[in-house]
Design an enzyme around this catalytic site. Structure first.
Site, PDB file in Angstrom:
ATOM      1  N   ASP A  29      42.325  49.653  67.897  1.00 57.57           N
ATOM      2  CA  ASP A  29      41.600  49.581  66.630  1.00 57.57           C
ATOM      3  C   ASP A  29      40.663  50.777  66.455  1.00 57.57           C
ATOM      4  O   ASP A  29      39.798  50.772  65.590  1.00 57.57           O
ATOM      5  CB  ASP A  29      40.814  48.272  66.534  1.00 57.57           C
ATOM      6  CG  ASP A  29      39.823  48.075  67.680  1.00 57.57           C
ATOM      7  OD1 ASP A  29      39.924  48.791  68.687  1.00 57.57           O
ATOM      8  OD2 ASP A  29      38.964  47.180  67.569  1.00 57.57           O
ATOM      9  N   TRP A 153      34.164  40.563  71.379  1.00 55.46           N
ATOM     10  CA  TRP A 153      33.679  41.885  71.799  1.00 55.46           C
ATOM     11  C   TRP A 153      32.158  41.793  71.726  1.00 55.46           C
ATOM     12  O   TRP A 153      31.570  41.916  70.656  1.00 55.46           O
ATOM     13  CB  TRP A 153      34.174  42.955  70.832  1.00 55.46           C
ATOM     14  CG  TRP A 153      35.515  43.564  71.056  1.00 55.46           C
ATOM     15  CD1 TRP A 153      35.786  44.892  71.230  1.00 55.46           C
ATOM     16  CD2 TRP A 153      36.808  42.908  71.089  1.00 55.46           C
ATOM     17  NE1 TRP A 153      37.141  45.100  71.375  1.00 55.46           N
ATOM     18  CE2 TRP A 153      37.792  43.894  71.308  1.00 55.46           C
ATOM     19  CE3 TRP A 153      37.219  41.587  70.983  1.00 55.46           C
ATOM     20  CZ2 TRP A 153      39.150  43.600  71.401  1.00 55.46           C
ATOM     21  CZ3 TRP A 153      38.563  41.285  71.076  1.00 55.46           C
ATOM     22  CH2 TRP A 153      39.510  42.283  71.293  1.00 55.46           C
ATOM     23  N   TYR A 155      28.919  43.316  71.977  1.00 52.83           N
ATOM     24  CA  TYR A 155      28.407  44.673  72.008  1.00 52.83           C
ATOM     25  C   TYR A 155      26.935  44.718  71.616  1.00 52.83           C
ATOM     26  O   TYR A 155      26.600  44.453  70.458  1.00 52.83           O
ATOM     27  CB  TYR A 155      29.194  45.557  71.040  1.00 52.83           C
ATOM     28  CG  TYR A 155      30.553  45.980  71.524  1.00 52.83           C
ATOM     29  CD1 TYR A 155      30.985  45.744  72.821  1.00 52.83           C
ATOM     30  CD2 TYR A 155      31.422  46.645  70.663  1.00 52.83           C
ATOM     31  CE1 TYR A 155      32.229  46.141  73.260  1.00 52.83           C
ATOM     32  CE2 TYR A 155      32.670  47.056  71.095  1.00 52.83           C
ATOM     33  CZ  TYR A 155      33.077  46.803  72.388  1.00 52.83           C
ATOM     34  OH  TYR A 155      34.310  47.201  72.812  1.00 52.83           O
ATOM     35  N   ARG A 157      23.727  46.322  70.205  1.00 53.36           N
ATOM     36  CA  ARG A 157      23.536  47.427  69.273  1.00 53.36           C
ATOM     37  C   ARG A 157      22.158  47.337  68.622  1.00 53.36           C
ATOM     38  O   ARG A 157      21.530  46.284  68.608  1.00 53.36           O
ATOM     39  CB  ARG A 157      24.602  47.404  68.158  1.00 53.36           C
ATOM     40  CG  ARG A 157      26.014  47.771  68.588  1.00 53.36           C
ATOM     41  CD  ARG A 157      26.128  49.242  68.972  1.00 53.36           C
ATOM     42  NE  ARG A 157      27.518  49.629  69.176  1.00 53.36           N
ATOM     43  CZ  ARG A 157      28.178  49.469  70.319  1.00 53.36           C
ATOM     44  NH1 ARG A 157      27.555  48.926  71.355  1.00 53.36           N
ATOM     45  NH2 ARG A 157      29.430  49.854  70.431  1.00 53.36           N
ATOM     46  N   LYS A 189      34.617  40.241  75.965  1.00 53.87           N
ATOM     47  CA  LYS A 189      34.869  41.631  76.358  1.00 53.87           C
ATOM     48  C   LYS A 189      33.528  42.346  76.448  1.00 53.87           C
ATOM     49  O   LYS A 189      32.729  42.331  75.493  1.00 53.87           O
ATOM     50  CB  LYS A 189      35.754  42.329  75.333  1.00 53.87           C
ATOM     51  CG  LYS A 189      35.933  43.829  75.551  1.00 53.87           C
ATOM     52  CD  LYS A 189      36.679  44.436  74.374  1.00 53.87           C
ATOM     53  CE  LYS A 189      36.984  45.907  74.575  1.00 53.87           C
ATOM     54  NZ  LYS A 189      35.802  46.780  74.412  1.00 53.87           N
ATOM     55  N   SER A 230      35.816  46.474  79.758  1.00 48.68           N
ATOM     56  CA  SER A 230      36.356  47.617  79.030  1.00 48.68           C
ATOM     57  C   SER A 230      36.378  48.870  79.883  1.00 48.68           C
ATOM     58  O   SER A 230      35.510  49.071  80.747  1.00 48.68           O
ATOM     59  CB  SER A 230      35.502  47.862  77.785  1.00 48.68           C
ATOM     60  OG  SER A 230      35.841  49.062  77.150  1.00 48.68           O
ATOM     61  N   GLY A 231      37.358  49.716  79.600  1.00 49.52           N
ATOM     62  CA  GLY A 231      37.406  51.015  80.258  1.00 49.52           C
ATOM     63  C   GLY A 231      36.378  51.979  79.711  1.00 49.52           C
ATOM     64  O   GLY A 231      36.015  52.953  80.369  1.00 49.52           O
TER      65      GLY A 231
END
Length: 286
Positions: A29, A153, A155, A157, A189, A230-231
């Site tokens: 994405d 996900w 995240y 922020r 994730k 995650s990478g």
């Protein structure tokens, strides 16, 4: 977890990939999230057919795409690899200070397309958190009603996060994992935590931690929520493989590597994928 979710998760984890209960997803994405220049290191990757085929060749447990690509390109490989339909996303153009990833597809769309899971980006810590939580609640309710596993996900922020170690600090990643768990994610994730980023973090995170101790804590914070690590941005191979090893040692369910895979030339991508699969093979789930 209802029977629909359990059935779909079992299919993802036991019938695809290594089939040993670990997970290895290929997200695609980034064209929306980062712009077309993300494909410059390997121009072939700008073609969604190339990346879906790569996911099949690499033996991934699933591929993650937005609805437009799912409708136009997943068709050729439907049934050969599980689809994770990403339900929200934003461009990289507005600043992250008030980050909110708007919903652009539905769980019903995922069912129609034959997806085995849906994905939702939850920005933890932004001023837009209230609106984010509300649209997430609607997605969560639909996913439960339709028996669709929900991958979040998580995240960190926003300005408050940046003032306390940054979005990939141990503090931020740990908090995000716990938040996703408490808000009902089936899978979360996260980015790999950086315990060395300690500027103005709460006292509990201000001590020195090894990277293994940090990822151990993140997996614990997720409780019974499955964890994908995650990478992140592309880095040296040995560093990424070491992050993968530490993640699986901590009890993560699996990995989700995108640009670190498809920004490489085709054969190099598959060699790197093979190295990651060797790590996953050492951590089968009961």
């Amino acid at each position: 977890m209802n029977t629909g979710k359990k059935t779909r998760l079992n299919r993802i984890l036991r019938q695809y990939g290594l089939g040993n209960g670990t997970a290895f997803f290929l997200p695609y994405d980034q064209g929306l999230e980062h712009g077309p220049r993300d494909f410059a290191p390997n121009p072939a990757a700008s073609d969604p057919r190339y990346v879906v085929k790569l996911a099949v060749e690499g033996g991934f447990n699933g591929i993650v795409v937005q609805i437009g690509l799912a409708e136009k390109f997943y068709w050729d490989y439907a049934g050969e690899i599980p689809l994770v339909l990403k339900l929200n996303g934003k461009t990289d153009i507005p600043p992250d200070a008030r980050a909110l990833s708007p919903v652009n597809a539905s769980v019903e769309d995922a069912v129609r397309l034959g997806a085995d899971a849906v994905g939702y980006t939850l920005y933890v810590g932004t001023p837009a958190q209230e609106a984010d939580f509300e649209q997430y609640r609607r997605v969560r309710d639909d996913a439960h009603r339709l028996g669709m596993p929900l991958i979040v996900w998580a995240y960190p922020r926003g300005e408050a996060i940046e003032a306390k170690g940054g979005k990939d600090s141990f503090y931020a990643v740990d908090y995000a994992a716990r938040t996703a768990s408490e808000l009902g994610a089936d899978v979360v994730k996260v980015n790999f935590p950086h315990p060395e980023k300690r500027t103005d973090v709460p006292a509990a995170y201000a001590e020195e931690f090894t990277s293994q101790q940090a990822i151990d804590a993140v997996v614990r914070s997720a409780n019974r929520t499955l964890v994908l690590v995650s990478g992140g941005t592309k880095a040296g191979d040995e560093a990424m493989l070491e992050k993968a090893r530490e993640s699986m040692e901590a009890g993560a369910t699996g990995l989700i590597f995108g640009r670190n895979v498809w920004q490489r030339e085709h054969d190099e991508s598959l060699r790197f994928v093979a190295a990651l699969r060797e790590i996953l093979a050492k951590y089968p789930s009961a």
